[in-house]
Structure formats: structure tokens, C-alpha cells
Write a protein that holds these residues in place. Structure first.
Motif, PDB file in Angstrom:
ATOM      1  N   UNK A 104     -67.852  21.561   8.351  1.00  0.00           N
ATOM      2  CA  UNK A 104     -66.375  20.975   8.338  1.00  0.00           C
ATOM      3  C   UNK A 104     -66.439  20.124   9.702  1.00  0.00           C
ATOM      4  N   UNK A 105     -65.963  19.377   9.677  1.00  0.00           N
ATOM      5  CA  UNK A 105     -65.278  18.607  10.952  1.00  0.00           C
ATOM      6  C   UNK A 105     -66.194  17.570  11.934  1.00  0.00           C
ATOM      7  N   UNK A 106     -66.368  17.650  12.768  1.00  0.00           N
ATOM      8  CA  UNK A 106     -66.854  16.800  14.083  1.00  0.00           C
ATOM      9  C   UNK A 106     -67.725  17.246  14.759  1.00  0.00           C
ATOM     10  N   UNK A 107     -67.819  18.446  15.316  1.00  0.00           N
ATOM     11  CA  UNK A 107     -68.426  19.251  16.480  1.00  0.00           C
ATOM     12  C   UNK A 107     -69.783  19.624  16.645  1.00  0.00           C
ATOM     13  N   UNK A 108     -70.492  19.024  16.280  1.00  0.00           N
ATOM     14  CA  UNK A 108     -71.778  19.646  15.887  1.00  0.00           C
ATOM     15  C   UNK A 108     -72.638  19.020  17.473  1.00  0.00           C
TER      16      UNK A 108
END
Ligand SMILES: [Zn+2]
Length: 355
Positions: free
Chosen positions: A106-110
Motif C-alpha cells: 500500500x502506498x508509493x514508497x517502494x
């Protein structure tokens, strides 16, 4: 067995979704779920959909959102991006650790680039915890970086046989690594997926029975239990594809007490994994005159309709479990009696790590 008094439990890994996605959960509903599950302190992850905690301003917004709305104490994490290492000094003393995402969730922190990952591991001070979402081959990469960066890491939600074996071997060779496992990975397998549908979709995913068996066989290697409480609405979980995550704050203690009853671990080991180890590793502040009282052998059936979490469902609905929560006392005030929250006003505070 008679009723037993334990320390207030600590959950080092939750997603309260506030601010940014408060239709899923917020500080009030999430900390009510925590206290109803026996947790008096939790640490909130930074990947808020819509408002990730990756800048000093976002951290300040999250502190404001929590102010005056907490039923248990809450500490925060900071999120790593490929370009925010220059803000670390500003946020360091206000957070319990840095979270580094190396796999899709979940989210966009990869973060993908090896060079960036190494820079982040070098930039975050070695005395502060660095929590890593690293599955499968990514875990091997992180362990491989340890001799180069000269610091420790905490591996989140270990879920596969090969992963716990890699961590066991790394520990045996003296590498500075700690880890956590979520109760859903100790109790569900991919065989439960047809029955669970979207309610079984999570990251890391459910694996095979041999993976669960390996986690239990290596229970001595697992430092702590973390719920990875990650709520989404019922409607969102019915969509295709369903978003990753399941709630866990209200089911983790009964699931682990059920395992104690089955002889898979001792009650002392449960306290170590759900209190002493997270307190020591994340340097959480002491909560004076704070404890929970449980009846470890009472039986009950998990009921989605009785949950405090805003999402209102659990993959464990209908399961018979052991252990009931008789009382929760936070700083001398009883806030849960016979499993029910007795106060309309939250007694929780913003928590800061020990120096
Ligand atoms: Zn998580």
C-alpha cells in the motif's frame, strides 16, 4: 488457569490511515481497537495513502491529527524516500525508527535502486531502528548489505520458510538483525484464500502450510509479534483487485493465547514477544501503573460485529479462540472492563522514544 496480570502490550507495526485515508481507520477508532485488544502502546507506519509521513511537515500533520484523540499511546515512524535523507536530523528525535519499503505494498514508497538503498541505510543513525519491508530475494539483498553499512535492521512481517531460515542463519553468524511475524501468517495459509476472498489479500501474502510450520519451528528466532493492522473498508476489500491488508489489533492477543493453550509457546514467551522485545528494541517509554488482566483459558468466538476498528471485519470472524480481556489499566485508570471500553474520553498520549 486463574486470571493473569500482564504488562500493557506493545504493537510495533500498525497502519492507522490518519491522516489521508480516514474512511478506513483514524486515530480514534484505531486506538480504540488497540485498547480493546490489550495494546497500550503502538507504533504507526508512515505509508498513509494520500499523505505519507516522509517530510517534517507531514510528520507535523500526523501529530496534529492524533492530538487529543488517542485511546492508547502512539509513537510514529518516518518513511524513507529516494530524496529525503537530508531531513533525517530534523525528525530523528520525534520518531521511533525509519521505515524502508523494498517491495510493493500500500502506498508509493517502494525504493528499487541498490545505491539509494545503501545510502539510506548509511544515512539513518545506527542507534535508531531501521524497519525494512523486504520479502524473498529482497531480504537476501538487505542481509547482504549489513557488513557494508555497519548497522542493524529490523525485518517486518516475516512470512516464508526461507525468510525465517535466512534470518536464523544471519543471527547465528552474528549479524545485527531482528524480526517480527504477524499472527495472520502464523494462523492462515493460501488454502484459506477461497474461503476468505478479498479478506485474505495481504502483503506479504498467505503462503503454504510448510511456511507456517517453519515459522513455528523457529519461534525462538522471532523477536516479536506485530499485528500489521492494515484496515480497508468492506467495500474496498470486495473490489477486484482487493487492496492489501487485514485488521489485527483485536484478534492478535486471542490468537496468540490460543497458541499458548495449544502448547506452541509459553505465556512468558508471549509477553517477551508482545511487550519486552518491542520495548527494548524500539526504546519505548515506560508506562507507569499500566497493565492488562486476562483470563487466558476462557473461550469465545471472534465476532466482526463486536469490533472497534472502523473497517468492521476480520478474516478470523467465527473462529473460536482462547483468552478474554478482563481489564486494561492505563496510567492508573481502568479503560477496558470485561472486554468493553468504559471511557468516552481517550487517555492515550503521543509517545516519544527514550533518548
Ligand atoms: Zn505494514
Amino acid at each position: 488457569m486463574p486470571i493473569v496480570r500482564l504488562p500493557g502490550l506493545i504493537d510495533p507495526h500498525v497502519h492507522l490511515r490518519d491522516p489521508g485515508a480516514t474512511h478506513k481507520e483514524d486515530f480514534k477508532s484505531g486506538t480504540r481497537a488497540a485498547i480493546a485488544g490489550g495494546f497500550t502502546l503502538l507504533l504507526d507506519m508512515p505509508n498513509n495513502p494520500g499523505d505519507p509521513t516522509t517530510s517534517p511537515a507531514a510528520l507535523a500533520r500526523k501529530k496534529d491529527a492524533a492530538d487529543g484523540r488517542l485511546f492508547c499511546d502512539v509513537g510514529l515512524y518516518y518513511g524513507a524516500t529516494s530524496d529525503n535523507t537530508d531531513t533525517y536530523n530534523e525528525v530523528l528525535h520525534g520518531v521511533f525508527g525509519l521505515k524502508l519499503y523494498l517491495d510493493h505494498t500500500t502506498g508509493d514508497l517502494k525504493i528499487d535502486r541498490l545505491e539509494t538503498i545503501r545510502e539510506i541505510m548509511l544515512a539513518w543513525p545506527p542507534h535508531k531502528p531501521l524497519c525494512v519491508h523486504a520479502e524473498d530475494r529482497t531480504l537476501a539483498m538487505v542481509l547482504g548489505l549489513l557488513p557494508s553499512v555497519g548497522r542493524g535492521v529490523h525485518i517486518c512481517h516475516v512470512s516464508q520458510k526461507v525468510e525465517i531460515e535466512l534470518i536464523r542463519d544471519a543471527k547465528e553468524r552474528g549479524l545485527p538483525v531482528t524480526c517480527e511475524v504477524a499472527p495472520h501468517h502464523l494462523h492462515l495459509t493460501e488454502d484459506d484464500l477461497p474461503r476468505l476472498g478479498g479478506h485474505g489479500v495481504m502483503k506479504p501474502p498467505l503462503y503454504r502450510a510448510r511456511d507456517i510450520d517453519a515459522l513455528w519451528a523457529n519461534i525462538a528466532v522471532i523477536d516479536m509479534i506485530a499485528t500489521d493492522h492494515a484496515p480497508h473498508t468492506l467495500e474496498e476489500k470486495m473490489s477486484d483487485p482487493a487492496p492489501f491488508g487485514v485488521p489485527g489489533l483485536e484478534t492478535s492477543l486471542p490468537l496468540m493465547l490460543t497458541a499458548v493453550h495449544a502448547g506452541k509457546l509459553t505465556l512468558d514467551r508471549l509477553v517477551e514477544m508482545m511487550y519486552s522485545a518491542p520495548a527494548a528494541i524500539f526504546r519505548t517509554p515506560e508506562q507507569p501503573d499500566t497493565f492488562i488482566v486476562i483470563d487466558p483459558t476462557a473461550t469465545r468466538v471472534i465476532d466482526s460485529r463486536a469490533l472497534e476498528t472502523k473497517c468492521g471485519w476480520t478474516p478470523f470472524d467465527g473462529m473460536e479462540v482462547r483468552g478474554s480481556l478482563v481489564s486494561v489499566v492505563l496510567r492508573g485508570q481502568e479503560i477496558v472492563r470485561n472486554g468493553k471500553i468504559t471511557s468516552e474520553r481517550g487517555l492515550g498520549r503521543a509517545a516519544l522514544p527514550l533518548a
